[in-house]
Design a protein around this motif. Structure first.
Motif, PDB file in Angstrom:
ATOM      1  N   GLU A 223      -5.800 -25.038  18.995  1.00  0.00           N
ATOM      2  CA  GLU A 223      -6.420 -24.689  17.713  1.00  0.00           C
ATOM      3  C   GLU A 223      -5.737 -23.483  17.073  1.00  0.00           C
ATOM      4  N   THR A 224      -4.424 -23.434  17.158  1.00  0.00           N
ATOM      5  CA  THR A 224      -3.677 -22.310  16.600  1.00  0.00           C
ATOM      6  C   THR A 224      -3.108 -22.684  15.232  1.00  0.00           C
ATOM      7  N   GLY A 225      -2.445 -21.736  14.619  1.00  0.00           N
ATOM      8  CA  GLY A 225      -1.851 -21.964  13.308  1.00  0.00           C
ATOM      9  C   GLY A 225      -2.583 -21.174  12.242  1.00  0.00           C
ATOM     10  N   THR A 226      -2.370 -21.553  10.996  1.00  0.00           N
ATOM     11  CA  THR A 226      -2.971 -20.860   9.868  1.00  0.00           C
ATOM     12  C   THR A 226      -4.337 -21.457   9.551  1.00  0.00           C
ATOM     13  N   LYS A 227      -5.327 -20.587   9.432  1.00  0.00           N
ATOM     14  CA  LYS A 227      -6.701 -20.991   9.115  1.00  0.00           C
ATOM     15  C   LYS A 227      -7.087 -20.378   7.773  1.00  0.00           C
ATOM     16  N   LYS A 228      -7.712 -21.175   6.911  1.00  0.00           N
ATOM     17  CA  LYS A 228      -8.219 -20.668   5.638  1.00  0.00           C
ATOM     18  C   LYS A 228      -9.667 -20.267   5.834  1.00  0.00           C
ATOM     19  N   VAL A 229      -9.954 -19.001   5.565  1.00  0.00           N
ATOM     20  CA  VAL A 229     -11.288 -18.436   5.774  1.00  0.00           C
ATOM     21  C   VAL A 229     -11.879 -18.035   4.429  1.00  0.00           C
ATOM     22  N   ALA A 230     -13.154 -18.371   4.228  1.00  0.00           N
ATOM     23  CA  ALA A 230     -13.887 -17.925   3.042  1.00  0.00           C
ATOM     24  C   ALA A 230     -15.258 -17.444   3.502  1.00  0.00           C
ATOM     25  N   ILE A 231     -15.642 -16.267   3.036  1.00  0.00           N
ATOM     26  CA  ILE A 231     -16.956 -15.716   3.362  1.00  0.00           C
ATOM     27  C   ILE A 231     -17.715 -15.556   2.047  1.00  0.00           C
ATOM     28  N   HIS A 232     -18.841 -16.248   1.965  1.00  0.00           N
ATOM     29  CA  HIS A 232     -19.632 -16.311   0.738  1.00  0.00           C
ATOM     30  C   HIS A 232     -20.945 -15.556   0.909  1.00  0.00           C
ATOM     31  N   LEU A 233     -21.333 -14.814  -0.114  1.00  0.00           N
ATOM     32  CA  LEU A 233     -22.663 -14.226  -0.207  1.00  0.00           C
ATOM     33  C   LEU A 233     -23.384 -15.029  -1.278  1.00  0.00           C
TER      34      LEU A 233
ATOM     35  N   VAL B  32     -21.412 -12.536  -5.380  1.00  0.00           N
ATOM     36  CA  VAL B  32     -20.124 -11.889  -5.644  1.00  0.00           C
ATOM     37  C   VAL B  32     -19.039 -12.911  -5.324  1.00  0.00           C
ATOM     38  N   PRO B  33     -17.834 -12.733  -5.843  1.00  0.00           N
ATOM     39  CA  PRO B  33     -16.765 -13.666  -5.481  1.00  0.00           C
ATOM     40  C   PRO B  33     -16.561 -13.692  -3.960  1.00  0.00           C
ATOM     41  N   ALA B  34     -16.237 -14.863  -3.457  1.00  0.00           N
ATOM     42  CA  ALA B  34     -16.032 -15.019  -2.013  1.00  0.00           C
ATOM     43  C   ALA B  34     -14.841 -14.188  -1.539  1.00  0.00           C
ATOM     44  N   PHE B  35     -14.952 -13.683  -0.322  1.00  0.00           N
ATOM     45  CA  PHE B  35     -13.820 -13.048   0.357  1.00  0.00           C
ATOM     46  C   PHE B  35     -13.011 -14.188   0.959  1.00  0.00           C
ATOM     47  N   THR B  36     -11.732 -14.270   0.615  1.00  0.00           N
ATOM     48  CA  THR B  36     -10.883 -15.337   1.157  1.00  0.00           C
ATOM     49  C   THR B  36      -9.645 -14.742   1.805  1.00  0.00           C
ATOM     50  N   ALA B  37      -9.187 -15.425   2.835  1.00  0.00           N
ATOM     51  CA  ALA B  37      -7.994 -14.961   3.542  1.00  0.00           C
ATOM     52  C   ALA B  37      -7.389 -16.119   4.330  1.00  0.00           C
ATOM     53  N   GLU B  38      -6.125 -15.963   4.641  1.00  0.00           N
ATOM     54  CA  GLU B  38      -5.471 -16.872   5.578  1.00  0.00           C
ATOM     55  C   GLU B  38      -5.292 -16.109   6.875  1.00  0.00           C
ATOM     56  N   LEU B  39      -5.743 -16.712   7.933  1.00  0.00           N
ATOM     57  CA  LEU B  39      -5.724 -16.105   9.254  1.00  0.00           C
ATOM     58  C   LEU B  39      -4.697 -16.862  10.095  1.00  0.00           C
ATOM     59  N   THR B  40      -3.703 -16.151  10.623  1.00  0.00           N
ATOM     60  CA  THR B  40      -2.696 -16.793  11.471  1.00  0.00           C
ATOM     61  C   THR B  40      -3.068 -16.565  12.926  1.00  0.00           C
TER      62      THR B  40
ATOM     63  N   TYR C 216     -31.255 -14.996   0.784  1.00  0.00           N
ATOM     64  CA  TYR C 216     -29.803 -14.999   0.612  1.00  0.00           C
ATOM     65  C   TYR C 216     -29.180 -15.351   1.960  1.00  0.00           C
ATOM     66  N   SER C 217     -27.877 -15.560   1.961  1.00  0.00           N
ATOM     67  CA  SER C 217     -27.178 -15.729   3.236  1.00  0.00           C
ATOM     68  C   SER C 217     -25.697 -15.404   3.074  1.00  0.00           C
ATOM     69  N   ILE C 218     -25.115 -15.074   4.217  1.00  0.00           N
ATOM     70  CA  ILE C 218     -23.667 -14.955   4.322  1.00  0.00           C
ATOM     71  C   ILE C 218     -23.202 -16.231   5.015  1.00  0.00           C
ATOM     72  N   SER C 219     -22.289 -16.933   4.399  1.00  0.00           N
ATOM     73  CA  SER C 219     -21.768 -18.183   4.937  1.00  0.00           C
ATOM     74  C   SER C 219     -20.264 -18.037   5.157  1.00  0.00           C
ATOM     75  N   MET C 220     -19.807 -18.331   6.372  1.00  0.00           N
ATOM     76  CA  MET C 220     -18.375 -18.282   6.652  1.00  0.00           C
ATOM     77  C   MET C 220     -17.853 -19.702   6.858  1.00  0.00           C
TER      78      MET C 220
END
Length: 135
Positions: A54-64, A73-81, A110-114
């Motif tokens: 399960e390695t490689g680049t992962k697209k992560v988004a964290i939503h409030l 607020v706009p989602a926090f997004t990142a690519e995780l290697t 409310y919730s935080i969703s990853m």
């Protein structure tokens, strides 16, 4: 991929070697006196773990989001290697995301969703409400 832990807290930092230090773990209520003012700061902390397949680049988004699924607020997004771990081991990586000066539009749920690669892995619900009488 597994979620080793995920929580909301008052403060957190990631130190050398990936060790996380956190204070005020387990927030599930925010008391906000005036919705026109920012609510209290808080931190989302999560540790993910996975197999060598399960390695490689992962697209992560964290939503409030609110109870209707609207972004606060706009989602926090990142690519995780994620690099391949040594044979026989699992990889682990942590995320520490600080939220400050958030204005909640209304009292309620409310919730935080990853979401990682399109799959929701974490949903942490919390409530925003007025302070108790006399507080």
């Amino acid at each position: 991929m597994d979620v080793r832990f995920a929580f909301l807290c008052d403060a957190a930092e990631q130190g050398p070697g990936g060790k996380i230090s956190a204070l005020g773990i387990g927030i599930d209520n925010f008391f906000v006196n005036d919705l026109s003012q920012p609510g209290p700061s808080f931190v989302f902390v999560c540790q993910l773990s996975g197999a060598s397949t399960e390695t490689g680049t992962k697209k992560v988004a964290i939503h409030l989001i609110d109870a209707d699924g609207k972004e606060v607020v706009p989602a926090f997004t990142a690519e995780l290697t994620v690099n391949k771990p040594p044979a026989g081991n699992r990889w682990a990586t942590s995320l520490v995301v600080q939220y400050t000066r958030i204005r909640f539009p209304h009292y309620g749920s409310y919730s935080i969703s990853m979401v990682v690669d399109g799959h929701e892995l974490v949903s942490l619900p919390f409530t925003v409400k007025p302070p108790p009488a006399g507080a």
